[in-house]
Every structure is written in C-alpha cells, then in structure tokens.
Design a protein around this motif. Structure first.
Motif, PDB file in Angstrom:
ATOM      1  N   MET A   1       0.837  -1.184   0.000  1.00  0.00           N
ATOM      2  CA  MET A   1       0.000   0.000   0.000  1.00  0.00           C
ATOM      3  C   MET A   1       0.886   1.253   0.000  1.00  0.00           C
ATOM      4  O   MET A   1       1.891   1.301   0.708  1.00  0.00           O
ATOM      5  N   ARG A   2       0.496   2.238  -0.802  1.00  0.00           N
ATOM      6  CA  ARG A   2       1.233   3.499  -0.861  1.00  0.00           C
ATOM      7  C   ARG A   2       0.404   4.579  -0.172  1.00  0.00           C
ATOM      8  O   ARG A   2      -0.765   4.775  -0.505  1.00  0.00           O
ATOM      9  N   PHE A 127       6.095   1.997  10.308  1.00  0.00           N
ATOM     10  CA  PHE A 127       4.916   2.325   9.497  1.00  0.00           C
ATOM     11  C   PHE A 127       5.156   1.924   8.045  1.00  0.00           C
ATOM     12  O   PHE A 127       4.301   1.317   7.390  1.00  0.00           O
ATOM     13  N   GLY A 128       6.344   2.255   7.529  1.00  0.00           N
ATOM     14  CA  GLY A 128       6.638   1.909   6.147  1.00  0.00           C
ATOM     15  C   GLY A 128       7.972   2.488   5.712  1.00  0.00           C
ATOM     16  O   GLY A 128       8.777   2.935   6.535  1.00  0.00           O
ATOM     17  N   TYR A 129       8.168   2.505   4.391  1.00  0.00           N
ATOM     18  CA  TYR A 129       9.468   2.825   3.804  1.00  0.00           C
ATOM     19  C   TYR A 129       9.291   3.889   2.724  1.00  0.00           C
ATOM     20  O   TYR A 129       8.280   3.905   2.014  1.00  0.00           O
ATOM     21  N   THR A 130      10.292   4.738   2.574  1.00  0.00           N
ATOM     22  CA  THR A 130      10.221   5.751   1.536  1.00  0.00           C
ATOM     23  C   THR A 130      11.642   6.093   1.074  1.00  0.00           C
ATOM     24  O   THR A 130      12.613   5.552   1.586  1.00  0.00           O
ATOM     25  N   CYS A 131      11.727   6.961   0.074  1.00  0.00           N
ATOM     26  CA  CYS A 131      13.022   7.382  -0.462  1.00  0.00           C
ATOM     27  C   CYS A 131      13.475   8.647   0.267  1.00  0.00           C
ATOM     28  O   CYS A 131      12.656   9.508   0.584  1.00  0.00           O
ATOM     29  N   ALA A 132      14.777   8.757   0.477  1.00  0.00           N
ATOM     30  CA  ALA A 132      15.324   9.987   1.049  1.00  0.00           C
ATOM     31  C   ALA A 132      16.645  10.319   0.363  1.00  0.00           C
ATOM     32  O   ALA A 132      17.311   9.449  -0.191  1.00  0.00           O
ATOM     33  N   VAL A 163       4.705   6.739   1.473  1.00  0.00           N
ATOM     34  CA  VAL A 163       5.199   5.652   2.328  1.00  0.00           C
ATOM     35  C   VAL A 163       4.697   4.343   1.729  1.00  0.00           C
ATOM     36  O   VAL A 163       3.492   4.169   1.542  1.00  0.00           O
ATOM     37  N   GLU A 164       5.631   3.451   1.413  1.00  0.00           N
ATOM     38  CA  GLU A 164       5.276   2.111   0.916  1.00  0.00           C
ATOM     39  C   GLU A 164       5.285   1.170   2.123  1.00  0.00           C
ATOM     40  O   GLU A 164       6.311   1.009   2.779  1.00  0.00           O
ATOM     41  N   THR A 165       4.126   0.571   2.421  1.00  0.00           N
ATOM     42  CA  THR A 165       4.047  -0.233   3.651  1.00  0.00           C
ATOM     43  C   THR A 165       4.616  -1.636   3.475  1.00  0.00           C
ATOM     44  O   THR A 165       4.965  -2.282   4.454  1.00  0.00           O
ATOM     45  N   ASP A 166       4.682  -2.127   2.245  1.00  0.00           N
ATOM     46  CA  ASP A 166       5.172  -3.500   2.055  1.00  0.00           C
ATOM     47  C   ASP A 166       6.057  -3.610   0.806  1.00  0.00           C
ATOM     48  O   ASP A 166       5.597  -4.042  -0.252  1.00  0.00           O
ATOM     49  N   PRO A 167       7.337  -3.232   0.932  1.00  0.00           N
ATOM     50  CA  PRO A 167       8.226  -3.293  -0.235  1.00  0.00           C
ATOM     51  C   PRO A 167       8.825  -4.683  -0.482  1.00  0.00           C
ATOM     52  O   PRO A 167       9.661  -4.834  -1.376  1.00  0.00           O
ATOM     53  N   GLY A 168       8.418  -5.685   0.324  1.00  0.00           N
ATOM     54  CA  GLY A 168       8.991  -7.022   0.141  1.00  0.00           C
ATOM     55  C   GLY A 168      10.336  -7.150   0.845  1.00  0.00           C
ATOM     56  O   GLY A 168      10.584  -6.457   1.839  1.00  0.00           O
TER      57      GLY A 168
END
Ligand code: MG
Length: 258
Positions: A1-2, A127-132, A163-168
C-alpha cells in the motif's frame, strides 16, 4: 500500500493511493472510507518527525570507496526536522558551501513509539518505507570535523513521495541516484552492514523513537556533487521515486558562486 498525507475540508489525514486520480482516507474519526479525487486534496509534507536519525557508513561498498574501516557498531547522527522537504520541492545550495553531494538512502518511517525494542519486534513498530536524499555539504563536513552544519541546512532532507508499507524483501532493494537523466549512483541493500530492523532496535535502546520519526539507513557507493539547475531523483525498487530540482541560494548574494 502506498500512503500520502493530505488535507481535505480542513482536516489533515493519511490516505492510501488507490488510483492515479484518487485516494482512500485512513484512520479518519468519522469512519468514512469513500474515495476522494486527488484534485480536491491539498498534498501535505509526508512526514513530521520529532527527529531524523541517520546512519553513516552503512554500506560495505561506500566504506571501501572512502577508504574507511567497516564500523563495528552503527555510526549515528541527526538531521533537524526543519531540513525536510517533499517530492518536487527545491534543494537549495547554500552560498557557504562549494560542494553539495547527493546520497540516495532507504528511509524508515516509524509507526509506533519504540523504546528498548528487540530486532524481532522492530517490524511492527515501522509504518513503512520511503526514499530519502541525505544531502550533504561535503566541504563543510570535512572542515567542521562533525556533521551538524553539513547535514543540517534547510532543504537537505528530501523525503517521499509516499510511504510504501510492504516493499517485500528489504535485503534486495536496488537504490539509484539519477541526475538529469543519468544514473550516477547505484547500489543494493544487500551491501548494508546493519539492516533496518537491527537499526530500529539499536536506536531504540538509545532514544525513544516516536510515530513519524524517520531513520535514514545510509548510502551505497557512488556519491557525487549537485549543481544549480540539476534535477536529482532517488529511485528505490518497490519503494518509490523522489525527484527534486536543485537551485542556488538567493540571487544577489555576493558570496553565491553557483
Ligand atoms: Mg548518508
């Protein structure tokens, strides 16, 4: 989920992206869950952290390119929350620096308060993952001997775009920095020395991590400089694509050499 953060009818909330044109609100008090067109929304800054905890020298290839020893424990530093900008916002090159570098990094966004968390318990606090982009005034970093000024200028922490909650699998993500359409930096999280869940545990044993806090997990080999007029993007497979223009500090500043 994004997930993005938006304002609609005076109310700010997180929403999931369900199509290129619409979002669905999350956690709204009134329980509404109907889709809302993007055109009716104001996009808000993705994160409002109490702190941004960063890890230096966390990739084997980056430590090698700098000729530095592989650290035995994570090397931590902080960026101020005032450095955060979102996707599309301009990175401003300060007049006081002659070399500002990009650093593509996988960022974690905390979802729950974390204190004395074990590595096994880390995932449910994220919570999730994102780019920085850990933008760095390299000359000032060397000159000062510590990193507060070099890492702390306003606009030096682009984060987003969602925020990507499930990037694998977190251990097999490819990171890239692309400047003006040209790949300048490329690496894999497989080269990480201290993986994300270990970092959450390690940091939570030093300072309480609050919801919305951000952890920048370090950059792979291939760092390099930015110039005014550039367009820089941090791209992470299965996570996102963060694009920012680069401009120089206010025109007319006699110290501005960009
Ligand atoms: Mg960095």
């Amino acid at each position: 989920m994004r997930i993005i953060r938006v304002r609609h009818k005076g109310q700010a909330f997180y929403a999931s992206i369900v199509s290129p044109e619409s979002v669905r609100p999350l956690n709204r008090d009134n329980g509404q869950s109907e889709e809302i067109p993007l055109a009716e929304l104001e996009l808000l800054s993705l994160v409002r952290p109490s702190k941004i905890v960063c890890v230096g020298l966390n990739y084997l290839d980056h430590a090698r390119e700098l000729g530095l020893a592989v650290p035995e424990e994570p090397v931590l530093f902080l960026k101020p929350p005032s450095a955060v900008i979102g996707a599309g916002d301009a990175i401003i090159l300060p007049a006081s620096s002659g070399q500002v570098d990009y650093e593509a990094e996988l960022a974690l966004v905390m979802g729950r308060t974390a204190r004395f968390i074990s590595e096994d318990d880390a995932a449910r606090h994220i919570f999730g993952y994102t780019c920085a982009n850990d933008v760095t005034a390299r000359d000032l970093q060397k000159k000062d001997g510590q990193w507060t000024r070099a890492k702390g200028f306003d606009t030096f922490c682009p984060v987003g775009p969602w925020v990507e909650t499930d990037p694998g699998d977190l251990g097999s993500l490819t990171l890239r920095t692309v400047v003006n359409g040209e790949v300048r930096q490329e690496g894999s999280t497989a080269e990480m020395i201290f993986p994300p869940h270990l970092l959450v545990s390690y940091i939570s044993n030093i300072m309480t991590l609050l919801p919305g806090d951000v952890i920048l997990t370090g950059t792979p080999a291939g760092i390099g400089p930015l110039a005014a007029g550039d367009e820089v993007s941090v791209e992470i497979d299965r996570v996102g694509f963060l694009l920012n223009p680069v401009i120089s500090q206010a025109l007319g500043d006699p110290t501005n050499v960009q």
